[in-house]
Write a protein that holds these residues in place. Structure first.
Motif: not given
Length: 325
Positions: A134-149
């Motif tokens: 039921g979960g959807t895997a995401v790239d942690p690096h992508a998350l950190t890029v978006m969070a930092a931006a």
């Protein structure tokens, strides 16, 4: 250890653990004399670190608990361990910690030396985690890029695949990341469409900050979570479908998803109520049941079934097949 700055950082890292350190043990760890440890302790005090010393045969050094502390210092192993742990928490929907993990990871990775960022990335690439159903895997690096931006008010560019499969390039002003427990969403102002949008992070490709700054806009909602909730409510399944199935409930057991509610009518029929993801999906599931049925509502489902019936009838006509030349 002859490098004084490096030795002071290592000493501070040891003192930040909740215990008292005998001077002799610190000296052995750092491979210096007890006298050098005393001088280093004095240097730390001059820098504002509240190091307390106790006398006696079991005396030693410790940082004063609860005192105002200068910035946290981590050694290489501690920094790598924390970064990997935060990445794991960010990429798996662990209720209550995932959004905080992303914020902390974005801050940590911005200050990690290049050698440590490489170690973290290497370790992450060599690790495989078992994702929960039921979960959807995401790239942690992508998350950190978006969070930092988002924190730095910096515009983002990325490729995006919509629900219908259409591929587009997006240029946005990121606002917040929101985790619903199974999926991550980016709330952002879409510069090309001049409107606020919600993007599923698992459909994003290669997000990168452009370096261009923007002035934060006012979100048309109380907060990002409410904005995502409203966006998801707009994509909820359509009207309820009501269908009579000419088959017993027992015979249909295990052949329908849990969203299909069955109510017995008699020994040979039952009433089905459901809200499918789309009319097409509802119609397909009904056709695959292998039993007769009668649709009562909505009218759109009845019309779709009528159209599909005509198409199937035409597909099995009696004319001879055309042989290829």
């Amino acid at each position: 250890m002859t490098d004084t700055p490096g030795r002071l950082l290592t000493l501070l890292s040891l003192l930040q653990t909740p215990r008292e350190w005998p001077g002799s043990e610190l000296a052995e760890r750092l491979r210096v004399s007890v006298r050098t440890i005393r001088r280093d302790i004095d240097r730390l005090r001059e820098l504002g670190y509240p190091v307390q010393a106790t006398l006696g045969s079991v005396g030693g050094y410790r940082l004063v608990a609860g005192a105002a502390m200068p910035p946290l210092v981590l050694d290489d192993e501690e920094a790598v361990a924390i970064a990997v742990g935060l990445r794991t928490g960010a990429s798996h929907a662990v209720e209550g910690i995932e959004e905080a993990s992303v914020r902390a990871l974005a801050k940590l990775e911005q200050v990690l030396p290049a050698r440590l960022r490489h170690r973290v990335g290497t370790l992450q690439a060599a690790t495989v985690a078992l994702a929960l159903d039921g979960g959807t895997a995401v790239d942690p690096h992508a998350l950190t890029v978006m969070a930092a931006a988002a924190m730095n008010h910096e515009r983002l560019r990325f490729g995006y695949r919509a629900g219908d499969g259409a591929e587009t390039r997006r240029r946005v002003e990121p606002y917040r990341l929101v985790c619903t427990g199974h999926r991550w969403y980016l709330v952002a102002y879409d510069s090309d469409r001049a409107d606020w949008r919600t993007f599923r992070v698992d459909r994003l490709r290669e997000p990168h900050a452009t370096g261009a700054r923007f002035a934060p806009r006012e979100l048309p909602a109380a907060d990002a979570a409410e904005f995502v909730a409203r966006a998801l409510a707009g994509t909820r399944p359509g009207p309820e479908a009501v269908v009579t199935l000419y088959e017993s409930v027992d015979a249909l057991a295990g052949r329908l998803p849990e969203s299909f509610e069955l109510m017995p009518l008699d020994e040979h029929s039952c009433l089905l109520r459901t809200r499918g993801a789309s009319l097409e999906w509802q119609a397909l599931r009904l056709l695959l049941l292998g039993c007769d049925f009668e649709a009562h509502k909505p009218p759109e489902l009845i019309e779709l079934l009528r159209e599909l019936g005509g198409r199937i009838t035409r597909a099995v006509g009696t004319s001879d097949p055309v042989e290829p030349a």
